[in-house]
Scaffold this motif. Structure first.
Motif, PDB file in Angstrom:
ATOM      1  N   ASN A  81       0.804  -1.225   0.000  1.00 40.02           N
ATOM      2  CA  ASN A  81       0.000   0.000   0.000  1.00 40.02           C
ATOM      3  C   ASN A  81       0.834   1.270   0.000  1.00 40.02           C
ATOM      4  N   ARG A  82       1.945   1.247   0.696  1.00 45.61           N
ATOM      5  CA  ARG A  82       2.786   2.441   0.797  1.00 45.61           C
ATOM      6  C   ARG A  82       4.093   2.192   0.047  1.00 45.61           C
ATOM      7  N   LYS A  83       4.093   2.567  -1.230  1.00 43.48           N
ATOM      8  CA  LYS A  83       5.244   2.322  -2.095  1.00 43.48           C
ATOM      9  C   LYS A  83       6.246   3.460  -1.946  1.00 43.48           C
ATOM     10  N   SER A  84       7.385   3.157  -1.368  1.00 41.99           N
ATOM     11  CA  SER A  84       8.440   4.154  -1.197  1.00 41.99           C
ATOM     12  C   SER A  84       8.907   4.636  -2.566  1.00 41.99           C
ATOM     13  N   ARG A  85       9.041   5.947  -2.707  1.00 44.62           N
ATOM     14  CA  ARG A  85       9.499   6.527  -3.972  1.00 44.62           C
ATOM     15  C   ARG A  85      10.905   6.024  -4.312  1.00 44.62           C
ATOM     16  N   VAL A  86      11.769   5.941  -3.328  1.00 44.38           N
ATOM     17  CA  VAL A  86      13.135   5.481  -3.578  1.00 44.38           C
ATOM     18  C   VAL A  86      13.116   4.033  -4.078  1.00 44.38           C
ATOM     19  N   THR A  87      12.349   3.191  -3.424  1.00 45.31           N
ATOM     20  CA  THR A  87      12.249   1.788  -3.838  1.00 45.31           C
ATOM     21  C   THR A  87      11.640   1.690  -5.230  1.00 45.31           C
ATOM     22  N   PHE A  88      10.595   2.439  -5.493  1.00 41.00           N
ATOM     23  CA  PHE A  88       9.933   2.416  -6.800  1.00 41.00           C
ATOM     24  C   PHE A  88      10.924   2.810  -7.892  1.00 41.00           C
ATOM     25  N   TYR A  89      11.655   3.891  -7.670  1.00 40.36           N
ATOM     26  CA  TYR A  89      12.618   4.362  -8.670  1.00 40.36           C
ATOM     27  C   TYR A  89      13.739   3.346  -8.879  1.00 40.36           C
ATOM     28  N   TYR A  90      14.227   2.749  -7.797  1.00 41.24           N
ATOM     29  CA  TYR A  90      15.292   1.757  -7.936  1.00 41.24           C
ATOM     30  C   TYR A  90      14.795   0.567  -8.769  1.00 41.24           C
ATOM     31  N   LEU A  91      13.627   0.064  -8.425  1.00 36.30           N
ATOM     32  CA  LEU A  91      13.080  -1.085  -9.150  1.00 36.30           C
ATOM     33  C   LEU A  91      12.792  -0.741 -10.611  1.00 36.30           C
ATOM     34  N   LEU A  92      12.419   0.507 -10.882  1.00 31.97           N
ATOM     35  CA  LEU A  92      12.204   0.947 -12.258  1.00 31.97           C
ATOM     36  C   LEU A  92      13.527   0.921 -13.029  1.00 31.97           C
ATOM     37  N   ALA A  93      14.573   1.432 -12.423  1.00 31.43           N
ATOM     38  CA  ALA A  93      15.886   1.412 -13.081  1.00 31.43           C
ATOM     39  C   ALA A  93      16.353  -0.023 -13.304  1.00 31.43           C
ATOM     40  N   GLU A  94      16.119  -0.874 -12.312  1.00 32.62           N
ATOM     41  CA  GLU A  94      16.512  -2.280 -12.429  1.00 32.62           C
ATOM     42  C   GLU A  94      15.717  -2.969 -13.546  1.00 32.62           C
ATOM     43  N   ALA A  95      14.409  -2.725 -13.592  1.00 31.23           N
ATOM     44  CA  ALA A  95      13.540  -3.387 -14.574  1.00 31.23           C
ATOM     45  C   ALA A  95      13.852  -2.946 -16.006  1.00 31.23           C
ATOM     46  N   THR A  96      14.387  -1.740 -16.156  1.00 30.86           N
ATOM     47  CA  THR A  96      14.660  -1.214 -17.490  1.00 30.86           C
ATOM     48  C   THR A  96      16.143  -1.300 -17.859  1.00 30.86           C
ATOM     49  N   GLY A  97      16.936  -1.911 -16.984  1.00 30.90           N
ATOM     50  CA  GLY A  97      18.362  -2.060 -17.281  1.00 30.90           C
ATOM     51  C   GLY A  97      19.139  -0.765 -17.307  1.00 30.90           C
ATOM     52  N   THR A  98      18.696   0.207 -16.516  1.00 37.35           N
ATOM     53  CA  THR A  98      19.342   1.527 -16.529  1.00 37.35           C
ATOM     54  C   THR A  98      19.979   1.884 -15.186  1.00 37.35           C
ATOM     55  N   LEU A  99      20.273   0.898 -14.363  1.00 34.64           N
ATOM     56  CA  LEU A  99      20.909   1.185 -13.063  1.00 34.64           C
ATOM     57  C   LEU A  99      22.222   1.941 -13.232  1.00 34.64           C
ATOM     58  N   ASP A 100      22.913   1.680 -14.330  1.00 34.86           N
ATOM     59  CA  ASP A 100      24.209   2.337 -14.575  1.00 34.86           C
ATOM     60  C   ASP A 100      24.064   3.860 -14.720  1.00 34.86           C
ATOM     61  N   LYS A 101      22.880   4.342 -15.040  1.00 31.63           N
ATOM     62  CA  LYS A 101      22.664   5.779 -15.198  1.00 31.63           C
ATOM     63  C   LYS A 101      22.547   6.511 -13.859  1.00 31.63           C
ATOM     64  N   LEU A 102      22.489   5.732 -12.775  1.00 26.86           N
ATOM     65  CA  LEU A 102      22.342   6.342 -11.450  1.00 26.86           C
ATOM     66  C   LEU A 102      23.686   6.651 -10.815  1.00 26.86           C
ATOM     67  N   ALA A 103      24.736   6.022 -11.300  1.00 30.39           N
ATOM     68  CA  ALA A 103      26.053   6.193 -10.671  1.00 30.39           C
ATOM     69  C   ALA A 103      26.705   7.503 -11.076  1.00 30.39           C
TER      70      ALA A 103
END
Length: 103
Positions: A81-103
């Motif tokens: 019910n309470r989706k953390s914005r940080v968690t949501f964004y991390y999982l979005l980057a992971e799901a789209t293969g763009t984690l490298d863009k966060l570094a």
């Protein structure tokens, strides 16, 4: 900071601390407000903000790729019910293969 990392690791056990820190820095002051620190998965305006903001600007995703990634994250967080914005964004980057863009 460790609270964000702990929450992300519930869904991504090997989550990168550096990537989580980058998301926290990106979100900045928005995380201080309880309402803006969460993502409403049932609000089309909220999801459009995620798509047109973080997904497009930070991750460089097309609207279609962002929508597909958001759908994957919503499926993964189904029942939360309470989706953390940080968690949501991390999982979005992971799901789209763009984690490298966060570094």
């Amino acid at each position: 900071m460790s609270d964000y990392l702990a929450d992300v690791r519930k869904y991504a056990p090997n989550a990168s601390e550096a990537a989580v820190n980058a998301i926290v820095k990106y979100c900045g002051i928005a995380l201080r407000n309880p309402d803006s620190s969460l993502v409403s998965g049932s609000d089309p305006k909220e999801l459009a903000t995620v798509r047109d903001g973080f997904a497009a600007k930070k991750l460089g995703l097309s609207p279609e790729a962002a929508e597909a990634g958001i759908a994957k994250v919503l499926e993964k967080l189904k029942g939360v019910n309470r989706k953390s914005r940080v968690t949501f964004y991390y999982l979005l980057a992971e799901a789209t293969g763009t984690l490298d863009k966060l570094a």
